[in-house]
Design a protein around this motif. Structure first.
Motif, short mmCIF file in Angstrom:
data_model
loop_
_atom_site.label_atom_id
_atom_site.label_comp_id
_atom_site.label_asym_id
_atom_site.label_seq_id
_atom_site.Cartn_x
_atom_site.Cartn_y
_atom_site.Cartn_z
N ALA A 51 16.90 13.33 5.85
CA ALA A 51 16.23 12.13 5.33
C ALA A 51 14.74 12.37 5.14
N TYR A 52 14.15 11.43 4.43
CA TYR A 52 12.69 11.41 4.26
C TYR A 52 12.05 11.05 5.60
N PHE A 53 11.11 11.87 6.06
CA PHE A 53 10.50 11.62 7.37
C PHE A 53 9.80 10.27 7.43
N GLN B 45 17.93 12.34 -4.13
CA GLN B 45 17.96 12.33 -2.66
C GLN B 45 16.87 13.23 -2.09
N PHE B 46 16.09 12.64 -1.17
CA PHE B 46 15.08 13.46 -0.51
C PHE B 46 15.64 13.95 0.82
N PRO B 47 15.68 15.27 1.05
CA PRO B 47 15.10 16.36 0.28
C PRO B 47 16.11 17.23 -0.49
N VAL C 232 18.37 4.50 1.56
CA VAL C 232 18.86 5.56 0.66
C VAL C 232 17.85 5.91 -0.43
N THR C 233 17.99 7.13 -0.97
CA THR C 233 17.21 7.60 -2.12
C THR C 233 18.22 8.02 -3.21
N PRO C 234 18.87 7.05 -3.85
CA PRO C 234 20.01 7.38 -4.73
C PRO C 234 19.65 8.15 -5.99
N GLY D 276 9.38 0.95 -4.89
CA GLY D 276 8.79 1.91 -5.84
C GLY D 276 7.34 2.19 -5.48
N THR D 277 6.79 3.21 -6.09
CA THR D 277 5.43 3.64 -5.73
C THR D 277 4.69 4.18 -6.95
N PHE D 278 3.37 4.10 -6.93
CA PHE D 278 2.55 4.74 -7.98
C PHE D 278 2.05 6.12 -7.53
N THR D 279 2.47 6.53 -6.33
CA THR D 279 2.04 7.82 -5.79
C THR D 279 2.41 8.99 -6.69
N LYS D 280 3.64 8.99 -7.18
CA LYS D 280 4.10 10.14 -7.98
C LYS D 280 3.64 9.99 -9.42
N ILE D 281 3.78 8.80 -9.98
CA ILE D 281 3.47 8.61 -11.40
C ILE D 281 1.96 8.72 -11.64
N SER E 197 0.84 -1.20 0.00
CA SER E 197 0.00 0.00 0.00
C SER E 197 0.88 1.25 0.00
N GLY E 198 1.50 1.54 -1.12
CA GLY E 198 2.38 2.71 -1.20
C GLY E 198 3.74 2.40 -0.62
N SER E 199 4.72 3.25 -0.92
CA SER E 199 6.06 2.93 -0.44
C SER E 199 6.16 3.08 1.07
N GLN E 200 5.23 3.78 1.68
CA GLN E 200 5.28 3.88 3.14
C GLN E 200 5.16 2.49 3.78
N GLN E 201 4.26 1.67 3.24
CA GLN E 201 4.16 0.32 3.79
C GLN E 201 5.41 -0.50 3.45
N ILE F 158 -4.01 6.48 -4.64
CA ILE F 158 -4.11 5.11 -5.15
C ILE F 158 -3.51 4.11 -4.15
N ARG F 159 -2.59 4.57 -3.32
CA ARG F 159 -1.95 3.74 -2.28
C ARG F 159 -1.48 2.39 -2.81
N LEU F 160 -0.73 2.41 -3.87
CA LEU F 160 -0.13 1.18 -4.39
C LEU F 160 1.36 1.40 -4.65
N GLU G 7 16.55 0.73 -1.26
CA GLU G 7 16.60 1.81 -2.27
C GLU G 7 15.18 2.33 -2.48
N ASP G 8 14.92 3.55 -2.03
CA ASP G 8 13.60 4.16 -2.23
C ASP G 8 13.67 4.98 -3.53
N ASP G 9 13.04 4.45 -4.58
CA ASP G 9 13.16 5.06 -5.91
C ASP G 9 11.82 5.74 -6.25
N TYR G 10 11.46 6.72 -5.46
CA TYR G 10 10.07 7.21 -5.42
C TYR G 10 9.66 8.05 -6.62
N ASP G 11 10.60 8.78 -7.28
CA ASP G 11 10.14 9.67 -8.36
C ASP G 11 11.08 9.66 -9.56
C1 PLP Z 1 11.22 10.00 -0.38
C2 PLP Z 1 9.81 9.54 -0.63
N1 PLP Z 1 9.55 8.23 -0.66
C3 PLP Z 1 8.30 7.80 -0.92
C4 PLP Z 1 7.26 8.67 -1.15
C5 PLP Z 1 5.88 8.16 -1.51
O1 PLP Z 1 5.23 7.61 -0.46
P1 PLP Z 1 3.94 6.73 -0.73
O2 PLP Z 1 4.22 5.78 -1.84
O3 PLP Z 1 3.71 6.01 0.57
O4 PLP Z 1 2.81 7.65 -1.04
C6 PLP Z 1 7.47 10.01 -1.08
C7 PLP Z 1 6.33 10.92 -1.25
O5 PLP Z 1 6.29 12.04 -0.95
C8 PLP Z 1 8.78 10.47 -0.84
O6 PLP Z 1 9.05 11.79 -0.81
#
Ligand code: PLP
Length: 362
Positions: free
Chosen positions: A57-59, A104-106, A99-101, A162-167, A31-35, A172-174, A132-136
């Motif tokens: 880092a990403y909170f 990098q967030f933020p 890491v967010t290679p 990976g996540t569909f949140t950004k794309i 359910s999203g990259s948070q999970q 959608i929480r996937l 590896e958090d490849d979020y965007d």
């Molecule tokens: C670093 C990072 N990882 C992941 C996500 C996406 O999170 P999620 O897929 O849980 O919506 C974000 C969204 O803001 C982000 O900034």
């Protein structure tokens, strides 16, 4: 583990678009990259386990590691991304490394090739897991897409998230994790204990959306839109606040961070701009220890280009008022006069007069 047709579609997409080496069996739909990050923290770390985390880092990553009672080791980020040597110096044998290679967030930097190899080499020698958090990463504007770190990993140490949140969209929480073979079973158990799986209906619609080619078209179209928005934001920042704010990081993603002049407090500025309808998150909140920089994180992915210009004008007014009101000692007075002289002028004028940012590098 998720709907088979979606796992197959995701595996195919990651192999061709991101250089990830994977089969559908390794994909866990979440359910999203948070999970994904939460499962990684629970499965990989025991209470007290040392885990490297980027600083800042990403909170979302920090929160789940704190919940898992891991021992967070902040590792500084520089122009080449995570400073692996600094990590080794403060904790040579981490259990895991988050890491967010790609972006990098933020701070927005891309991890260099030599750092990637150094990181993978250290993981191989110590047995650390790399998350590896490849979020965007679909959104890169200046140069060719950077392949995922996972594709370079010959020793199965990397978990790719990976996540569909950004794309697509956040609601959608996937998302998904690509798991090394050895971790499939523990993650399956943890996932089943958590919430079984995301709604199959959504997974099935998404699988068809990808299979029928809409997803690839959507990425191509939104990449153009996001680039336009980023360009509009950067131009407005140059025009209105050229000598005051410094744009950080690479031309990628759906947000950018800006550094504030030395001594300016981002939390207060963020608070003030929210009162004017402009959401600018404080950069200092992302640091684990004392903030090395004060700045603002500005999202542009969901805002039309015309509105970004209006938002920057509001931010300029907020910064002007802040510069006027803020408490300052005698040494700050002259610097502030110089830095606000830049607000509202052309970048050239601001450059000619100089700015506090240049006078007091962050
Ligand atoms: C670093 C990072 N990882 C992941 C996500 C996406 O999170 P999620 O897929 O849980 O919506 C974000 C969204 O803001 C982000 O900034």
């Amino acid at each position: 583990m998720g709907l088979e047709s979606l796992r197959e579609a995701v595996a195919e997409y990651l192999r061709t678009a991101r250089g990830v080496s994977c089969e559908a069996e390794q994909i866990l739909i979440v359910s999203g990259s948070q999970q994904a990050l939460d499962l990684c923290a629970r499965v990989l770390a025991d209470p007290g386990s040392p885990v490297w985390i980027e600083d800042p880092a990403y909170f979302g990553a920090r929160n789940v590691l704190n919940m898992a009672e891991a021992r967070l080791i902040p590792v500084p980020v520089d122009a080449e991304g995570l400073n692996v040597s600094a990590g080794i110096a403060s904790c040579p044998r981490p259990r895991a490394i988050f890491v967010t290679p790609s972006h990098q967030f933020p701070l927005g930097v891309t991890m260099s090739a030599s750092r990637r190899l150094q990181l993978l080499d250290h993981a191989r020698r110590t047995g650390a897991w790399v998350v590896e958090d490849d979020y965007d990463s679909e959104y890169r504007y200046g140069n060719m897409p950077i392949a995922a770190l996972q594709g370079l990993d010959r020793d199965s140490r990397v978990l790719y998230v990976g996540t569909f949140t950004k794309i697509l969209f956040p609601a959608i929480r996937l998302g998904y994790i690509v798991l090394p073979e050895d971790l499939i079973s523990p993650f399956f158990e943890a996932r089943r204990a958590a919430d079984t799986c995301p709604p199959l209906f959504l997974q099935s619609v998404l699988a068809e959306f990808i299979r029928e080619g809409h997803f690839a078209r959507h990425i191509r179209r939104t990449r153009v839109i996001c680039r336009e928005r980023r360009t509009a934001l950067v131009e407005a920042l140059e025009r209105e606040l050229g000598g005051v704010l410094e744009v950080l990081g690479d031309s990628a993603g759906m947000y950018l961070s800006v550094a504030l002049p030395a001594g300016w407090r981002d939390r207060e500025i963020s608070h003030r701009s929210a009162a004017h309808g402009v959401w600018a998150a404080p950069l200092s909140d992302s640091y684990l220890g004392p903030a090395r920089r004060n700045g603002l994180i500005l999202g542009y992915g969901g805002t039309p280009a015309e509105q970004l210009g209006v938002a920057v004008s509001k931010l300029r007014d907020v910064l002007r008022d802040y510069a006027r009101d803020r408490p300052r000692g005698p040494s700050h007075a002259a610097a502030t006069r110089r830095s606000t002289a830049g607000a509202g002028q052309s970048p050239t004028t601001a450059r000619r007069r100089g700015s506090a940012r240049r006078a007091e590098p962050l």
